[in-house]
Design an enzyme around this catalytic site. Structure first.
Site, PDB file in Angstrom:
ATOM      1  CG  HIS A  87      13.713  26.810  51.953  1.00 27.52           C
ATOM      2  ND1 HIS A  87      14.983  26.326  51.686  1.00 27.52           N
ATOM      3  CD2 HIS A  87      12.869  25.956  51.325  1.00 27.52           C
ATOM      4  CE1 HIS A  87      14.899  25.238  50.939  1.00 27.52           C
ATOM      5  NE2 HIS A  87      13.611  24.999  50.704  1.00 27.52           N
ATOM      6  N   GLY A 112      10.790  29.051  62.498  1.00 29.81           N
ATOM      7  CA  GLY A 112       9.540  29.785  62.519  1.00 29.81           C
ATOM      8  C   GLY A 112       9.492  30.885  61.484  1.00 29.81           C
ATOM      9  CG  ASP A 162      12.321  34.191  62.223  1.00 23.76           C
ATOM     10  OD1 ASP A 162      12.478  33.706  61.074  1.00 23.76           O
ATOM     11  OD2 ASP A 162      13.137  34.001  63.149  1.00 23.76           O
ATOM     12  CB  THR A 212       1.779  21.783  41.092  1.00 26.25           C
ATOM     13  OG1 THR A 212       1.103  21.748  39.839  1.00 26.25           O
ATOM     14  CG2 THR A 212       1.481  23.088  41.798  1.00 26.25           C
ATOM     15  CG  ASP A 250       3.075  19.413  37.057  1.00 21.74           C
ATOM     16  OD1 ASP A 250       2.993  18.417  36.314  1.00 21.74           O
ATOM     17  OD2 ASP A 250       2.078  20.083  37.396  1.00 21.74           O
ATOM     18  CB  ALA A 307      -0.906  25.621  35.722  1.00 19.16           C
ATOM     19  CG  ASP A 350      -2.350  21.990  37.644  1.00 16.65           C
ATOM     20  OD1 ASP A 350      -1.377  21.362  38.152  1.00 16.65           O
ATOM     21  OD2 ASP A 350      -2.416  22.233  36.427  1.00 16.65           O
TER      22      ASP A 350
END
Length: 337
Positions: A64, A70, A72, A190, A239, A245, A247
């Protein structure tokens, strides 16, 4: 500490062959602040030991920050025009914001004001990936902090969870990111949570989404029916297989029609992204490799590196000129390290 670090991440992706923008370096702080990576790593590891959910919060904070204007550290700025007041950022985790400032204070105590908040976000995001089980990869450093927040229009270019793949592809293309970046960076889901308001468009009575597993849809509908705050109180893990985790199980979720957001599930259904999403489900090493490269690519978006283009903030929440004014005020109680 090294043994503990190695125990949480077994995969290393070599990214030092990736091109760098002018002003960034793989060894930027080797002389001016050689301990910076160790300090960041320690703080991130300790924070995740207390609350693993902060990993997703820091990774999201990095995304975000970089996507609107950019990398910054403008997302950290407080005040009347803060990016944090815009709709896409209302659910940013306060603990993640605090962690970045805590790290800045520790780094500046050790090295002086030589390391930017933007570089700290980048390092902390990488270390959050590693500490939750994902790959280690080097990140180029040397960013300066911006003076002002992104505009509301820029913040609202952040891809929304209800976008379809063509809209996502266009949003990423507008920031010089391609389909591989889209599919790989989406894999950061995930870890983390989603609020009901972010996926209620897929649930009855709003919709009867045939791309969602019926049992999963019924479970979510029942869960979100208990949300009395407009869909902003009840949460669901992104997830369902390994929620804490880092993964490739997120991609298994998509195959099983258990992706939470429309923007997630579409990756396995749309012909332009299906092949890569399926590959990542079958080959975690391939996912880790592309994810690391996409993170390095994103970390270089519109960075400030030259002269007076930016600064090293003494407090991540405000530009230095405001910090000076605040410190000189009789009512100020600013304690900066």
């Amino acid at each position: 500490m090294l043994a503990m670090w190695c125990s949480v991440s077994w995969a290393t992706v070599t990214v030092n062959d990736e091109p760098l923008v002018a002003g960034l370096s793989w060894s930027f702080y080797d002389v001016s602040c050689p301990s910076v990576e160790g300090i960041v790593r320690w703080h991130v590891t300790e924070a995740l030991r207390r609350d693993i959910g902060i990993a997703a919060g820091v990774i999201r904070l990095f995304f975000h920050d970089c996507f609107p204007q950019g990398c910054d550290a403008s997302v950290l700025l407080s005040g009347g025009k803060s990016e944090q007041k815009e709709l896409p950022n209302l659910s940013l985790r306060p603990a993640a914001l605090k962690l970045i400032e805590d790290i800045r204070a520790s780094v500046h105590r050790e090295c002086g004001p030589r390391v930017s908040c933007a570089d700290i976000i980048t390092l902390a995001a990488r270390d959050s990936v590693v500490a939750s089980g994902g790959p280690f990869f080097d990140v180029p450093l040397g960013r300066l902090d911006g003076f002002s927040p992104a505009s509301a229009a820029q913040v609202n270019t952040l891809p929304a969870p209800f976008l379809d793949v063509p809209a996502l592809t266009e949003a990423f293309k507008n920031r010089s990111l391609d389909a591989a970046d889209l599919v790989a960076l989406s894999g950061a889901h995930t870890v983390g949570l989603g609020h009901c308001s972010s996926f209620s468009d897929r649930l009855p009575p709003n919709a009867d989404d045939k791309t969602m597993d019926p049992a999963f849809r019924a479970k979510l509908a029942a869960k979100c029916a208990k949300d009395t705050d407009g869909g902003n109180t009840v949460t669901q893990v992104l997830d369902v297989r390994t929620p804490d985790a880092f993964d490739n199980k997120y991609y298994f979720d998509l195959i099983a029609k258990q992706g939470l957001f429309k923007s997630d599930q579409g990756l396995i259904d749309h012909p332009s992204t299906k092949r890569m999403a399926t590959r990542f489900a079958l080959n975690q090493a391939a996912f880790f490799d592309q994810f690391a490269r996409s993170m390095v690519k994103m970390s270089q978006m519109d960075v400030l590196t030259a002269g007076n283009a930016g600064e090293i903030r003494r407090n991540c929440a405000m530009p230095n000129n405001q910090l000076v004014l605040s410190s000189s005020s009789p009512s100020s109680s600013q304690n900066d390290a």
